[in-house]
Design an enzyme around this catalytic site. Structure first.
Site, PDB file in Angstrom:
ATOM      1  N   SER A  30       0.806  -1.228   0.060  1.00 41.65           N
ATOM      2  CA  SER A  30       0.145   0.095  -0.009  1.00 41.65           C
ATOM      3  C   SER A  30       0.957   1.281   0.048  1.00 41.65           C
ATOM      4  O   SER A  30       0.347   2.309  -0.260  1.00 41.65           O
ATOM      5  CB  SER A  30      -1.018  -0.036   1.213  1.00 41.65           C
ATOM      6  OG  SER A  30      -0.146  -0.154   2.555  1.00 41.65           O
ATOM      7  N   GLU A  90      -6.880   8.808  11.408  1.00 39.05           N
ATOM      8  CA  GLU A  90      -5.670   9.240  11.891  1.00 39.05           C
ATOM      9  C   GLU A  90      -4.701   7.711  11.525  1.00 39.05           C
ATOM     10  O   GLU A  90      -4.718   6.693  12.046  1.00 39.05           O
ATOM     11  CB  GLU A  90      -5.641   9.081  13.293  1.00 39.05           C
ATOM     12  CG  GLU A  90      -6.091  10.427  13.733  1.00 39.05           C
ATOM     13  CD  GLU A  90      -5.907  10.474  15.433  1.00 39.05           C
ATOM     14  OE1 GLU A  90      -5.420  11.351  16.065  1.00 39.05           O
ATOM     15  OE2 GLU A  90      -6.471   9.544  16.158  1.00 39.05           O
ATOM     16  N   HIS A 114      -0.105   5.224   5.798  1.00 36.93           N
ATOM     17  CA  HIS A 114      -0.414   5.507   4.839  1.00 36.93           C
ATOM     18  C   HIS A 114      -0.289   7.262   4.597  1.00 36.93           C
ATOM     19  O   HIS A 114      -0.559   7.974   5.496  1.00 36.93           O
ATOM     20  CB  HIS A 114      -1.849   5.108   4.409  1.00 36.93           C
ATOM     21  CG  HIS A 114      -1.987   3.532   4.519  1.00 36.93           C
ATOM     22  ND1 HIS A 114      -2.606   2.808   5.485  1.00 36.93           N
ATOM     23  CD2 HIS A 114      -1.247   2.737   3.784  1.00 36.93           C
ATOM     24  CE1 HIS A 114      -2.266   1.696   5.209  1.00 36.93           C
ATOM     25  NE2 HIS A 114      -1.491   1.500   4.225  1.00 36.93           N
TER      26      HIS A 114
END
Length: 444
Positions: free
Chosen positions: A200, A378, A382
């Site tokens: 990711s 939060e 990422h």
């Protein structure tokens, strides 16, 4: 049985795609069209039979200025708009003419899942900008040397919404005054392809406010010379990336001289069991990736995982990745493979921001920032578009600092970058896409 059924459907689809048109010349604006070009007017919605048109709910208008058929009219909108073209898998050069014969313009261009290609291209009254970029279009089919479909990437349900598995090139026109006169698409079989394998922190994140460095770096490569092919996916580790046939897919389309950037670690380190660890299973799989790429005549590049956002009481970054970055460094040394040490650069970058300013580089937003967002976001793993952009600049800096052959494929107008002196958030510019989600990507 079901997998075989889908494979039959895939073969049929593949056959139709291979037979379709690969080069286009589009004249955006009104029906008044330059010879040899296809007119694209405001009512040109995507049609599968035609194979092109406006998509994703785009609302646009045609403006006529008279004069030259190509530049005397254009398509514009006060919102981001999307134009899609059915294309077989491969690399393509896309040429754009932007501007207004009787006004100014400002256009940012992204492709597929928010893959940055051109930033804030401005033209003054009556002037035009001709810009070119090279883009990779992919599908999920795995073919043998003769082009026969033999397998398929095992996609996750979330990937069904992605714009890069749909056998189309989708171009996003964004910014305050996007004005598009011409779009030309031509296959490019000579460009070096830079494949990306990762999680990711690398993937082309499909929706705002999430982003990763892999969808930013295409902006820094010279058109015609290189194309970035991002095969990363959220939640993946080295072994799951392989079992989903993602590496197999990359190898099936890789040609000699192409690159594979390999960045894993965040999810690998959470695996448990006998023989699992940075210098055992993880290192062994890195070596396997390297070996398979070299068999294809490709060039592997290892990238250490960037830090998570965690500071100690003195403002220094806490290492949450254990010895996994060290395993990458050791593997690179032993296998004589280039290592881009994003882990080391991210430490410098984050500490330059500090605990407070670094919040802007990650997905931290108060409740009600986005539609339907009732709680605050939060996420210290990422990135926001700002954070992803600065990490991409770290990747490019390492390519240049190490004087890698890849450096010859970069644009020549890239500003000097120092991770210890990142661009202030207030100076960062990113016009948002229309796609938004508050759902966190897989992985942490």
């Amino acid at each position: 049985m079901m997998e075989n059924f889908f494979l039959v459907i895939a073969v049929a689809l593949c056959t139709s795609l291979q037979a379709q048109q690969t080069s286009y010349k589009f004249d955006f604006g009104t029906k008044r069209t330059q010879k040899g070009y296809t007119a694209i007017t405001a009512d040109c919605k995507f049609d599968d039979k035609k194979g092109y048109g406006f998509t994703n709910g785009s609302t646009v208008k045609s403006v006529e200025r008279n004069g030259n058929p190509l530049t005397g009219d254009y398509i514009t909108s006060d919102k981001p708009f999307y134009f899609s073209v059915k294309l077989p898998e491969g690399n393509y050069d896309v040429k754009l003419v932007l501007g207004d014969a009787k006004g100014s313009s400002a256009t940012t261009v992204r492709t597929e899942c928010r893959r940055l290609m051109l930033e804030n291209i401005k033209t003054t009254n009556g002037k035009f900008a001709t810009e070119t970029f090279t883009v990779h279009v992919k599908d999920s089919m795995i073919r043998d040397a003769s082009g026969t479909v033999i397998s398929q990437v095992r996609l996750k349900p979330r990937e069904s919404e992605y714009l890069h598995w749909d056998n189309m090139l989708t171009i996003e026109f964004n910014d305050s005054l996007p004005k598009v006169c011409v779009v030309e698409i031509t296959p490019n079989k000579a460009a070096t392809t830079i494949f990306l394998a990762g999680n990711s922190t690398v993937v082309d994140q499909s929706r705002e406010p999430w982003a990763a460095w892999g969808q930013i770096i295409p902006r820094f490569f010279a058109p015609g010379k290189a194309s970035v092919a991002n095969y990363a996916e959220s939640g993946e580790a080295l072994n799951s990336f392989m079992s989903a046939r993602r590496l197999e897919k990359i190898l099936s389309v890789m040609k000699p001289g192409d690159y594979l950037f390999i960045e894993f670690g965040h999810n690998d380190m959470k695996q448990k069991g006998e023989g699992i660890g940075p210098f055992t299973s993880y290192k062994k799989r890195l070596q396997q990736y390297i070996s398979e790429v070299r068999k294809k005549g490709g060039i592997p590049v290892l990238v250490t995982s960037m830090h998570r956002r965690r500071f100690d009481s003195t403002g220094n970054i806490v290492n949450t990745l254990e010895e996994y970055p060290d395993a990458v460094r050791l593997t690179g040394k032993e296998e004589n493979v280039t290592v881009i040490d994003l882990n080391a650069m991210s430490k410098v970058l984050y500490e330059a921001w500090g605990p407070t300013k670094s919040i802007k580089a990650f997905v931290h937003f108060p409740a009600n920032t986005f539609p339907g967002q009732t709680t605050k976001l939060e996420d210290n793993t990422h990135f926001s578009t700002y954070g992803a952009y600065e990490l991409a600049r770290c990747i490019i800096k390492s390519i240049k600092d190490q004087n890698l052959p890849l450096a010859k494929l970069l644009r020549t107008d890239i500003p000097v970058f120092d991770p210890a002196k990142p661009l202030p958030f207030e100076q960062f510019y990113w016009p948002m896409s229309v796609f938004v989600t508050t759902t966190k990507p897989d992985g942490n």
